[in-house]
Design an enzyme around this catalytic site. Structure first.
Site, PDB file in Angstrom:
ATOM      1  N   ASP A   1      34.523  33.701  58.226  1.00  0.00           N
ATOM      2  CA  ASP A   1      35.501  32.608  58.188  1.00  0.00           C
ATOM      3  C   ASP A   1      36.337  32.506  59.459  1.00  0.00           C
ATOM      4  O   ASP A   1      37.506  32.144  59.426  1.00  0.00           O
ATOM      5  CB  ASP A   1      36.412  32.764  56.979  1.00  0.00           C
ATOM      6  CG  ASP A   1      37.179  34.079  56.989  1.00  0.00           C
ATOM      7  OD1 ASP A   1      37.009  34.882  57.926  1.00  0.00           O
ATOM      8  OD2 ASP A   1      37.952  34.307  56.035  1.00  0.00           O
TER       9      ASP A   1
ATOM     10  N   ASN B   1      51.997  29.818  36.150  1.00  0.00           N
ATOM     11  CA  ASN B   1      53.217  30.607  36.171  1.00  0.00           C
ATOM     12  C   ASN B   1      53.351  31.404  37.472  1.00  0.00           C
ATOM     13  O   ASN B   1      52.464  31.388  38.324  1.00  0.00           O
ATOM     14  CB  ASN B   1      53.260  31.535  34.952  1.00  0.00           C
ATOM     15  CG  ASN B   1      54.667  31.772  34.448  1.00  0.00           C
ATOM     16  OD1 ASN B   1      55.613  31.843  35.216  1.00  0.00           O
ATOM     17  ND2 ASN B   1      54.813  31.898  33.135  1.00  0.00           N
TER      18      ASN B   1
ATOM     19  N   ASP C   1      38.224  30.396  48.718  1.00  0.00           N
ATOM     20  CA  ASP C   1      37.206  30.130  49.745  1.00  0.00           C
ATOM     21  C   ASP C   1      36.116  29.237  49.161  1.00  0.00           C
ATOM     22  O   ASP C   1      35.601  28.343  49.828  1.00  0.00           O
ATOM     23  CB  ASP C   1      36.605  31.447  50.243  1.00  0.00           C
ATOM     24  CG  ASP C   1      37.613  32.271  51.016  1.00  0.00           C
ATOM     25  OD1 ASP C   1      37.558  32.289  52.250  1.00  0.00           O
ATOM     26  OD2 ASP C   1      38.462  32.912  50.366  1.00  0.00           O
TER      27      ASP C   1
ATOM     28  N   HIS D   1      32.166  40.268  48.584  1.00  0.00           N
ATOM     29  CA  HIS D   1      31.506  40.896  49.726  1.00  0.00           C
ATOM     30  C   HIS D   1      30.286  41.677  49.242  1.00  0.00           C
ATOM     31  O   HIS D   1      30.264  42.157  48.103  1.00  0.00           O
ATOM     32  CB  HIS D   1      32.459  41.864  50.438  1.00  0.00           C
ATOM     33  CG  HIS D   1      33.716  41.233  50.941  1.00  0.00           C
ATOM     34  ND1 HIS D   1      33.842  40.746  52.218  1.00  0.00           N
ATOM     35  CD2 HIS D   1      34.903  41.003  50.332  1.00  0.00           C
ATOM     36  CE1 HIS D   1      35.054  40.247  52.381  1.00  0.00           C
ATOM     37  NE2 HIS D   1      35.722  40.389  51.252  1.00  0.00           N
TER      38      HIS D   1
ATOM     39  N   THR E   1      34.451  39.183  34.184  1.00  0.00           N
ATOM     40  CA  THR E   1      33.356  39.357  35.141  1.00  0.00           C
ATOM     41  C   THR E   1      32.160  38.459  34.843  1.00  0.00           C
ATOM     42  O   THR E   1      31.293  38.285  35.699  1.00  0.00           O
ATOM     43  CB  THR E   1      32.879  40.816  35.144  1.00  0.00           C
ATOM     44  OG1 THR E   1      32.416  41.166  33.836  1.00  0.00           O
ATOM     45  CG2 THR E   1      34.007  41.760  35.551  1.00  0.00           C
ATOM     46  N   LYS E   2      32.106  37.903  33.621  1.00  0.00           N
ATOM     47  CA  LYS E   2      30.990  37.046  33.213  1.00  0.00           C
ATOM     48  C   LYS E   2      31.531  35.836  32.458  1.00  0.00           C
ATOM     49  O   LYS E   2      32.680  35.818  32.018  1.00  0.00           O
ATOM     50  CB  LYS E   2      30.009  37.817  32.316  1.00  0.00           C
ATOM     51  CG  LYS E   2      29.332  38.981  33.027  1.00  0.00           C
ATOM     52  CD  LYS E   2      28.352  39.694  32.094  1.00  0.00           C
ATOM     53  CE  LYS E   2      27.662  40.853  32.815  1.00  0.00           C
ATOM     54  NZ  LYS E   2      26.711  41.581  31.922  1.00  0.00           N
TER      55      LYS E   2
ATOM     56  N   ARG F   1      35.421  40.690  26.951  1.00  0.00           N
ATOM     57  CA  ARG F   1      34.394  40.369  25.966  1.00  0.00           C
ATOM     58  C   ARG F   1      34.990  39.511  24.866  1.00  0.00           C
ATOM     59  O   ARG F   1      36.193  39.588  24.580  1.00  0.00           O
ATOM     60  CB  ARG F   1      33.808  41.644  25.350  1.00  0.00           C
ATOM     61  CG  ARG F   1      33.030  42.514  26.328  1.00  0.00           C
ATOM     62  CD  ARG F   1      32.399  43.683  25.587  1.00  0.00           C
ATOM     63  NE  ARG F   1      31.534  44.478  26.450  1.00  0.00           N
ATOM     64  CZ  ARG F   1      31.937  45.507  27.182  1.00  0.00           C
ATOM     65  NH1 ARG F   1      33.212  45.851  27.161  1.00  0.00           N
ATOM     66  NH2 ARG F   1      31.080  46.184  27.927  1.00  0.00           N
TER      67      ARG F   1
ATOM     68  N   ARG G   1      36.629  37.227  19.062  1.00  0.00           N
ATOM     69  CA  ARG G   1      36.329  36.411  17.886  1.00  0.00           C
ATOM     70  C   ARG G   1      36.402  34.941  18.257  1.00  0.00           C
ATOM     71  O   ARG G   1      36.956  34.568  19.290  1.00  0.00           O
ATOM     72  CB  ARG G   1      37.324  36.699  16.754  1.00  0.00           C
ATOM     73  CG  ARG G   1      38.777  36.482  17.144  1.00  0.00           C
ATOM     74  CD  ARG G   1      39.709  36.816  15.996  1.00  0.00           C
ATOM     75  NE  ARG G   1      41.104  36.820  16.399  1.00  0.00           N
ATOM     76  CZ  ARG G   1      41.859  35.734  16.507  1.00  0.00           C
ATOM     77  NH1 ARG G   1      41.340  34.534  16.261  1.00  0.00           N
ATOM     78  NH2 ARG G   1      43.133  35.822  16.856  1.00  0.00           N
TER      79      ARG G   1
END
Length: 219
Positions: free
Chosen positions: A16, A87, A95, A117, A165-166, A180, A183
């Protein structure tokens, strides 16, 4: 040959330090400084700064709110829907593209990264961008971290301190590190709050009446 900006948009390795990117980040930091040190009573001035930070019209900027301090890389890669509230002490590393829907609520200290990275130490100087998308009516709790490439479905609540993360589907409560699904959002959530306290029509009417009364300070 692709430009560096095209490489960023395509999720390819990039650096960058060319094509005016450093200058854009410096300009963004100046706006960030002005916003984070602005007068809390100067709503019009803060709205003007929000429009400049995000590269949008003042009319669009007036449809959502950001509490300082607020940190970002470029600002102009962040797309925010109406009715959204961000907030204090949130940090959005844009980026890549960050898309936020309507009526999203962010608790304090939320971190969102659209860039990462390579794990290979010899290649660590490179970056690659993956867009993040947050659907309408989400609630992102205090201290949540959202990693590059994640999509969070509409109506979902992410519990405080989670590391996402997913992808997380719509209309669920999700918590943890890694985050995760706990419910689905069900009738109990729609009819109650705070561990079973019901949404009572008379109580809501009282709240609305208090909200509409003129405030008189006791000082």
């Amino acid at each position: 040959m692709r430009t560096m900006r095209e490489r960023i948009n395509e999720g390819l390795l990039f650096t960058d330090n060319c094509e005016g990117l450093p200058e854009e980040r410096t300009a963004a930091k100046r706006l960030m400084y002005l916003f984070n040190n602005s007068d809390p009573a100067d709503i019009k001035g803060r709205t003007t700064l929000i429009s400049q930070m995000f590269g949008i019209s003042a009319q669009q900027a007036a449809t959502f709110w950001v509490e300082p301090p607020f940190c970002f890389a470029y600002g102009t890669h962040i797309k925010v829907g109406s009715g959204t509230y961000i907030n204090a002490s949130c940090n959005f590393i844009d980026d890549g593209t960050l898309t936020i829907g309507d009526h999203v609520m962010f608790g304090p200290n939320v971190n969102i990264a659209t860039v990462s990275h390579p794990i290979n130490p010899a290649m660590r100087g490179y970056m690659y961008a993956s867009p993040v998308t947050i659907g309408n009516d989400c609630w992102i709790g205090a201290g949540v971290t959202i990693c590059p490439g994640v999509t969070i479905g509409a109506g979902t609540t992410i519990g405080a301190g989670s590391v996402v993360t997913k992808d997380i589907p719509a209309n669920v409560v999700a918590v943890g590190n890694p985050c995760r699904v706990l419910r689905e959002i069900g009738p109990d959530d729609l009819n109650n709050y705070n561990h079973g306290h019901p949404f009572d029509p008379s109580d809501l009417d009282e709240e609305r009446q208090l909200r509409d009364q003129p405030f008189q300070s006791e000082r």
